[in-house]
Write an enzyme that holds these catalytic residues in place. Structure first.
Site, mmCIF file in Angstrom:
data_model
loop_
_atom_site.group_PDB
_atom_site.id
_atom_site.type_symbol
_atom_site.label_atom_id
_atom_site.label_comp_id
_atom_site.label_asym_id
_atom_site.label_seq_id
_atom_site.Cartn_x
_atom_site.Cartn_y
_atom_site.Cartn_z
ATOM 1 N N CYS A 336 0.825 -1.198 0.000
ATOM 2 C CA CYS A 336 0.000 0.000 0.000
ATOM 3 C C CYS A 336 0.870 1.264 0.000
ATOM 4 O O CYS A 336 1.546 1.537 -0.980
ATOM 5 C CB CYS A 336 -0.978 -0.030 1.170
ATOM 6 S SG CYS A 336 -2.374 1.104 0.952
ATOM 7 N N HIS A 435 -3.571 -5.288 1.107
ATOM 8 C CA HIS A 435 -3.358 -5.665 2.510
ATOM 9 C C HIS A 435 -3.792 -7.117 2.704
ATOM 10 O O HIS A 435 -4.677 -7.609 2.000
ATOM 11 C CB HIS A 435 -4.188 -4.777 3.441
ATOM 12 C CG HIS A 435 -3.750 -3.352 3.489
ATOM 13 N ND1 HIS A 435 -2.564 -2.967 4.056
ATOM 14 C CD2 HIS A 435 -4.338 -2.219 3.024
ATOM 15 C CE1 HIS A 435 -2.439 -1.655 3.958
ATOM 16 N NE2 HIS A 435 -3.504 -1.180 3.332
#
Length: 494
Positions: A336, A435
């Site tokens: 991310c 994630h």
């Protein structure tokens, strides 16, 4: 099955163990044949999760839902505050970002009724679907200066008709004063809802505290439903990153050394939970340049403020240490915000994150990221590096990342809708927006394969491990709690 009244765990202060106790009772009620669900009206955390509908809630409620054996939903945490600076939070309402507000702006009477209506409605919808609702308060139950503005503690309990249990952390000391003071600072109407006291994190011989139990009951006129001992052998995901700095033990011999770069505004640190438990791995969190350069694998985590954390990495020398370690043979992977940091640049022309318009990245990936106002939140299924097995994860991010300098597309993941994710340079350098990617065994095995000769230990089953931990937690709390009294309380009207 008989319907139970909601039970709510409030605290004498922050970090007394409300979230873990709530998770324990979610699993206890599941074990006892009920269909429980967690609820926290307002949560403040950087560690969030995407629901199956692609909306955002606090990770703690996702963990509690997992303990309850159900999918998470925004009704379990309708209001989420995500700090972007020490004074500014992103306000997420019913899973969608609403705006950024300062603490002064947020804690004001204007607009409060609208928020109260939203959180109350979320609870009402949830209660129709599940039995019982395990509610959690926030911080101290007796913040009398914020009583008129409170959405999450006693006003929520009154709306729900919940029976309230006050949780106190005896490990920090002052348990008598904190419990008595918390009860006495409540209004008469609020005290009617408080039906029990739970002492948490007890150390030592519990027999020595038996006189104290009667003293508390006599002082407060409320029964102590349990004294739960401190534990060290049960592993439940933590809500906050406060303890990560205690896990910065430097590299060791005989295992694969993995350094997670300790960012000031790190988010979703639970991405690395499986590696913490993997017997082949020694994982530590650090922003020490020497410790980073000694690692076999360097993981750059997500961030709530990518540009601000990138600025810090450049200022404190960590950025240079990461690139130096990569050139010396270490693996570097970004998730991310970490993926964004690994690129050539991160731009914020609209000021989405703050006043920094552009910073050069680490230059490890041929990509550029531009921050956008729209947030992506979704659960995803994907194949990792064209593997056949379907992997699962979730996305929560701002910004769009694109290729630079006519770079050839080399995605890390192919999603189920045939879109692509991330960028792959080689087996030692890649980044992804997903994630939870490390919760998939295919990814872990690929990451550790170059270092297989460093450890003879075997991997383990994450899902089975989690189930074991929830059951151990429930059994631990059940053993030290008067569950007959708890069920009696939940069958009574307030």
């Amino acid at each position: 099955m008989k319907r139970l009244r909601p039970i709510m765990f409030v605290g004498t202060g922050s970090d007394v163990g409300k979230s873990i106790i709530s998770a324990a009772f979610c699993r206890i009620f599941l074990q006892d044949g009920f269909c429980p669900a967690p609820f926290k009206a307002q949560n403040m955390a950087l560690n969030s999760y995407a629901t199956p509908e692609g909306l955002e809630i606090g990770r703690a409620q996702a963990v509690q839902a997992e303990a309850a054996g159900i999918d998470c939903h925004t009704d379990m945490n309708p209001l989420l505050l995500k700090p972007t600076t020490d004074k500014i939070c992103q306000v997420v309402l019913n899973g969608k970002p609403m705006n950024n507000q300062s603490a002064f702006e947020y804690f004001r009477e204007e607009g409060r009724d609208e928020l109260r209506t939203e959180v109350n409605s979320a609870f009402d919808r949830l209660e129709k679907r599940f039995n019982p609702i395990v509610m959690e308060g926030a911080g101290s139950v007796s913040e009398i200066n914020l009583r008129k503005l409170d959405l999450v503690n006693m006003p929520m309990a009154i709306h729900a008709g919940a029976n309230v249990i006050i949780v106190a952390d005896i490990d920090r000391g002052g348990v008598f004063a904190s419990v008595y003071g918390s009860v006495m600072l409540l209004t008469e109407e609020e005290r009617k809802h408080v039906k029990g006291i739970l002492i948490n994190k007890f150390r030592g011989d519990i027999r020595l505290f038996e006189p104290g139990i009667k003293m508390l009951e006599d002082l407060c006129g409320i029964p102590v439903i349990g004294v739960v001992p401190y534990y060290k052998d049960i592993y439940i995901e933590e809500e906050d990153s406060v303890m990560l700095q205690t896990k910065n033990i430097q590299a060791t011999q005989g295992k694969v050394n993995i350094a997670v770069v300790l960012l000031k505004r790190m988010s979703n640190f639970t991405d690395f939970n499986i590696l913490e438990r993997d017997p082949r791995v020694h994982l530590y969190y650090t922003n020490n340049t020497d410790e980073i350069e000694k690692a076999d694998i360097i993981l750059i985590p997500g961030s709530k403020s990518t540009l601000s954390d990138l600025y810090d990495l450049r200022r404190n020398g960590v950025a240079q240490s990461i690139t130096k370690a990569y050139k010396s043979g270490a693996t570097v992977m970004g998730i991310c915000g970490g993926f964004q940091i690994m690129g050539q640049e991160v731009c914020d022309p609209l000021g989405v994150e703050g006043n920094i318009e552009r910073l050069p990245g680490l230059g490890l990936l041929p990509v550029s990221t531009k921050m956008q106002g729209e947030k992506v939140t979704r659960q995803v299924k994907f194949s990792f590096l064209e593997s056949e097995k379907v992997c699962e994860g979730y996305e929560i991010h701002m910004g769009t990342t694109t290729l630079l300098n006519n770079a050839k597309g080399a995605p890390v993941n192919i999603l189920s809708d045939n879109s692509t994710d991330g960028y792959f340079v080689d087996s030692r350098c890649f980044g992804t927006y997903i994630h939870g990617i490390l919760d998939n065994s295919e990814v872990i095995e690929y990451l550790l394969k170059p270092y297989a000769d460093k450890s003879t230990s075997k991997s383990f089953d994450l899902k089975a491990f989690k189930e074991e931990q929830y059951n151990k937690l429930a059994n631990h709390v059940r053993k030290h709690t008067d569950m007959d009294l708890v069920y009696k309380i939940m069958n009574e009207k307030v």
